[in-house]
Motif scaffolding. Structure first.
Motif, mmCIF file in Angstrom:
data_model
loop_
_atom_site.group_PDB
_atom_site.id
_atom_site.type_symbol
_atom_site.label_atom_id
_atom_site.label_comp_id
_atom_site.label_asym_id
_atom_site.label_seq_id
_atom_site.Cartn_x
_atom_site.Cartn_y
_atom_site.Cartn_z
ATOM 1 N N ALA A 92 -95.748 1.585 67.927
ATOM 2 C CA ALA A 92 -96.232 2.973 67.869
ATOM 3 C C ALA A 92 -97.392 3.154 66.900
ATOM 4 O O ALA A 92 -97.839 4.275 66.682
ATOM 5 C CB ALA A 92 -95.090 3.903 67.476
ATOM 6 N N PHE A 93 -97.887 2.062 66.293
ATOM 7 C CA PHE A 93 -98.978 2.172 65.326
ATOM 8 C C PHE A 93 -100.090 3.068 65.881
ATOM 9 O O PHE A 93 -100.438 2.972 67.058
ATOM 10 C CB PHE A 93 -99.537 0.778 65.008
ATOM 11 N N PRO A 94 -100.650 3.965 65.027
ATOM 12 C CA PRO A 94 -100.489 4.086 63.566
ATOM 13 C C PRO A 94 -99.284 4.911 63.111
ATOM 14 O O PRO A 94 -99.105 5.114 61.921
ATOM 15 C CB PRO A 94 -101.776 4.752 63.132
ATOM 16 N N ASP A 95 -98.458 5.321 64.038
ATOM 17 C CA ASP A 95 -97.217 6.011 63.682
ATOM 18 C C ASP A 95 -96.231 4.994 63.101
ATOM 19 O O ASP A 95 -95.984 3.958 63.709
ATOM 20 C CB ASP A 95 -96.642 6.659 64.941
ATOM 21 N N ASN A 96 -95.667 5.282 61.927
ATOM 22 C CA ASN A 96 -94.724 4.377 61.291
ATOM 23 C C ASN A 96 -93.265 4.751 61.566
ATOM 24 O O ASN A 96 -92.372 4.389 60.795
ATOM 25 C CB ASN A 96 -94.957 4.359 59.772
ATOM 26 N N SER A 97 -93.016 5.412 62.658
ATOM 27 C CA SER A 97 -91.656 5.873 62.949
ATOM 28 C C SER A 97 -90.688 4.726 63.230
ATOM 29 O O SER A 97 -89.474 4.903 63.134
ATOM 30 C CB SER A 97 -91.680 6.835 64.144
ATOM 31 N N THR A 98 -91.204 3.536 63.577
ATOM 32 C CA THR A 98 -90.317 2.392 63.823
ATOM 33 C C THR A 98 -90.303 1.432 62.627
ATOM 34 O O THR A 98 -89.950 0.258 62.775
ATOM 35 C CB THR A 98 -90.754 1.637 65.090
ATOM 36 N N CYS A 99 -90.675 1.931 61.459
ATOM 37 C CA CYS A 99 -90.614 1.146 60.221
ATOM 38 C C CYS A 99 -89.364 1.565 59.439
ATOM 39 O O CYS A 99 -89.033 2.748 59.377
ATOM 40 C CB CYS A 99 -91.856 1.391 59.366
ATOM 41 N N TYR A 100 -88.703 0.601 58.833
ATOM 42 C CA TYR A 100 -87.440 0.884 58.149
ATOM 43 C C TYR A 100 -87.423 0.236 56.772
ATOM 44 O O TYR A 100 -88.128 -0.735 56.508
ATOM 45 C CB TYR A 100 -86.257 0.391 58.991
ATOM 46 N N ASP A 101 -86.588 0.786 55.901
ATOM 47 C CA ASP A 101 -86.452 0.258 54.550
ATOM 48 C C ASP A 101 -85.536 -0.966 54.541
ATOM 49 O O ASP A 101 -84.899 -1.303 55.548
ATOM 50 C CB ASP A 101 -85.920 1.341 53.617
ATOM 51 N N ALA A 102 -85.446 -1.619 53.378
ATOM 52 C CA ALA A 102 -84.691 -2.872 53.274
ATOM 53 C C ALA A 102 -83.201 -2.684 53.504
ATOM 54 O O ALA A 102 -82.493 -3.644 53.828
ATOM 55 C CB ALA A 102 -84.931 -3.511 51.912
ATOM 56 N N ASP A 103 -82.681 -1.472 53.338
ATOM 57 C CA ASP A 103 -81.246 -1.267 53.562
ATOM 58 C C ASP A 103 -80.864 -1.364 55.031
ATOM 59 O O ASP A 103 -79.688 -1.324 55.372
ATOM 60 C CB ASP A 103 -80.769 0.053 52.956
ATOM 61 N N ALA A 104 -81.857 -1.540 55.919
ATOM 62 C CA ALA A 104 -81.576 -1.768 57.340
ATOM 63 C C ALA A 104 -81.405 -3.254 57.647
ATOM 64 O O ALA A 104 -81.226 -3.621 58.813
ATOM 65 C CB ALA A 104 -82.688 -1.182 58.199
ATOM 66 N N ILE A 105 -81.477 -4.104 56.612
ATOM 67 C CA ILE A 105 -81.290 -5.545 56.783
ATOM 68 C C ILE A 105 -80.072 -5.966 55.975
ATOM 69 O O ILE A 105 -80.055 -5.847 54.752
ATOM 70 C CB ILE A 105 -82.523 -6.336 56.327
ATOM 71 N N CYS A 106 -79.040 -6.439 56.651
ATOM 72 C CA CYS A 106 -77.778 -6.781 55.987
ATOM 73 C C CYS A 106 -77.449 -8.254 56.211
ATOM 74 O O CYS A 106 -77.601 -8.766 57.322
ATOM 75 C CB CYS A 106 -76.642 -5.908 56.520
ATOM 76 N N ILE A 107 -76.995 -8.919 55.159
ATOM 77 C CA ILE A 107 -76.684 -10.347 55.212
ATOM 78 C C ILE A 107 -75.248 -10.571 54.750
ATOM 79 O O ILE A 107 -74.842 -10.076 53.697
ATOM 80 C CB ILE A 107 -77.637 -11.158 54.324
ATOM 81 N N THR A 108 -74.481 -11.294 55.532
ATOM 82 C CA THR A 108 -73.132 -11.694 55.124
ATOM 83 C C THR A 108 -73.013 -13.199 55.258
ATOM 84 O O THR A 108 -73.523 -13.792 56.211
ATOM 85 C CB THR A 108 -72.048 -11.007 55.976
ATOM 86 N N CYS A 109 -72.355 -13.829 54.300
ATOM 87 C CA CYS A 109 -72.216 -15.287 54.273
ATOM 88 C C CYS A 109 -70.775 -15.684 53.978
ATOM 89 O O CYS A 109 -70.064 -14.969 53.259
ATOM 90 C CB CYS A 109 -73.119 -15.908 53.205
ATOM 91 N N THR A 110 -70.388 -16.816 54.497
ATOM 92 C CA THR A 110 -69.091 -17.395 54.195
ATOM 93 C C THR A 110 -69.298 -18.842 53.765
ATOM 94 O O THR A 110 -69.908 -19.627 54.499
ATOM 95 C CB THR A 110 -68.156 -17.359 55.413
ATOM 96 N N GLU A 111 -68.807 -19.176 52.581
ATOM 97 C CA GLU A 111 -68.926 -20.542 52.099
ATOM 98 C C GLU A 111 -68.077 -21.460 52.965
ATOM 99 O O GLU A 111 -66.974 -21.118 53.364
ATOM 100 C CB GLU A 111 -68.477 -20.619 50.643
ATOM 101 N N ASN A 112 -68.604 -22.644 53.256
ATOM 102 C CA ASN A 112 -67.852 -23.617 54.035
ATOM 103 C C ASN A 112 -66.588 -24.045 53.298
ATOM 104 O O ASN A 112 -66.527 -24.005 52.069
ATOM 105 C CB ASN A 112 -68.715 -24.851 54.311
#
Length: 352
Positions: A124-144
């Motif tokens: 949609a550039f130059p509209d930034n309506s599809t831009c998101y902050d870092a809280d929209a990226i979530c990481i979960t891990c499990t140790e082997n």
């Protein structure tokens, strides 16, 4: 061409989050997601349709010898990078919102945490309506788990490509260095078959294919002997002797603006009987030395893998292959700990 990838069923059930051990000075704790805009996780706006908005942040969720998933709770990724991790399951489409990766004990990024860089799709550039902050990226891990009881998490089993770095904004052609991990060890007779694709699943033409350690390559050659692959496919042969490094590296140069993407590229393994190997003759039996010291006795076993039981921590205390002197000249173009820098000239390919 689309990649046929096996996405885990009930993925969220397979991964449990570590307790977040990093808190901001004001007491804010983002959990397993990136920080919100008020705590340093705001996106930067798009510069153009081809240089879209994005975010960068540090996640404490990522640990050594862990299996992880990264999930986008909003939007879609145009370019995603985590330095030093290995792709567990290749992504299947450009619009995937979940990415699977893992780490090893001699992890290049550090003992915990990872730097995440993501550019959002912003049609949609130059509209930034599809831009998101870092809280929209979530990481979960499990140790082997620790199946052999040596007190350390076991390495992830299988053969994998590292999530190699590239910067879609630099001028072509770009050179890239890629590690291969094999939990069973890089044993003699192993052949790695590599297919390099872009984020759309299309093969990427490359040239200057090389092994950091001189292993044989199966690919077309120019008259000057340079290896190339118009379809992004080639094979790397371990050869007659075991390779004892933790990661086996190769490098290549892109032939065009199309760039290979570590999240969508594939490695598979086959075996062969190496040909024309040098022959060795065992010394004659020495009766005076006794059986233990003769050709029949108590010789050291072949070191076919630092991943094997009881030998898993072999590489602790020494530099890992991200800074191996044998690949140092090429490593300057491999950023083993990705950091965003707004200066485009120094955005990537910085040796840590």
């Amino acid at each position: 061409m689309k990649i046929a990838a096996s996405i885990f069923a009930a993925a969220t059930a397979q991964y449990g989050a570590y307790p977040n051990d990093g808190a901001y000075n004001d007491g804010y704790n983002p959990g397993n997601c990136g920080p919100d805009a008020a705590h340093g996780g705001a996106y930067w706006p798009s510069q153009s349709a081809n240089d879209p908005c994005g975010v960068t942040f540090w996640s404490n969720e990522v640990k050594p010898n862990a299996q992880c998933q990264l999930q986008l709770t909003a939007g879609a990724s145009f370019f995603l990078s985590l330095g030093g991790v290995f792709v567990t399951t290749p992504a299947s489409t450009y619009n995937d919102n979940t990415f699977y990766f893992h780490t090893y004990d001699n992890w290049a990024v550090g003992s915990s945490g990872a730097s995440i860089v993501n550019f959002w799709q912003n049609a949609a550039f130059p509209d930034n309506s599809t831009c998101y902050d870092a809280d929209a990226i979530c990481i979960t891990c499990t140790e082997n788990g620790d199946l052999n009881g040596d007190g350390y998490a076991d390495a992830v089993q299988g053969v994998y490509l590292g999530n190699f770095m590239h910067d879609f904004r630099h001028a072509s052609p770009s050179q890239v260095n890629v590690p291969i991990a094999n939990a069973a060890g890089h044993t003699a007779g192993t052949v790695y078959n590599i297919q390099l694709n872009d984020q759309y699943g299309n093969p990427v033409p490359i040239t200057n294919i090389a092994s950091h350690y001189g292993h044989d390559i199966s690919a077309p050659q120019y008259a000057d002997g340079t290896f190339y692959a118009d379809d992004g496919y080639f094979s790397l042969h371990v050869g007659c002797e075991d390779f004892e490094g933790q990661f086996l590296y190769f490098s290549f140069t892109h032939l065009s603006e199309a760039e290979a993407n570590g999240w969508y590229s594939i490695v598979t393994m086959t075996t062969e009987t190496p040909q024309n190997c040098p022959t060795t003759t065992s010394p004659p039996y020495n009766a005076g030395a006794g059986y233990d010291n003769g050709s029949y006795g108590n010789s050291a076993p072949a070191a076919n893998s630092q991943w094997s039981s009881g030998n898993k921590k072999k590489n602790k205390g020494r530099s890992d292959e991200y800074s191996d002197s044998a690949s140092d000249s090429a490593s300057n173009s491999y950023d083993s700990g990705y950091d965003y820098n707004s200066d485009y000239e120094t955005y990537n390919y910085r040796k840590k």
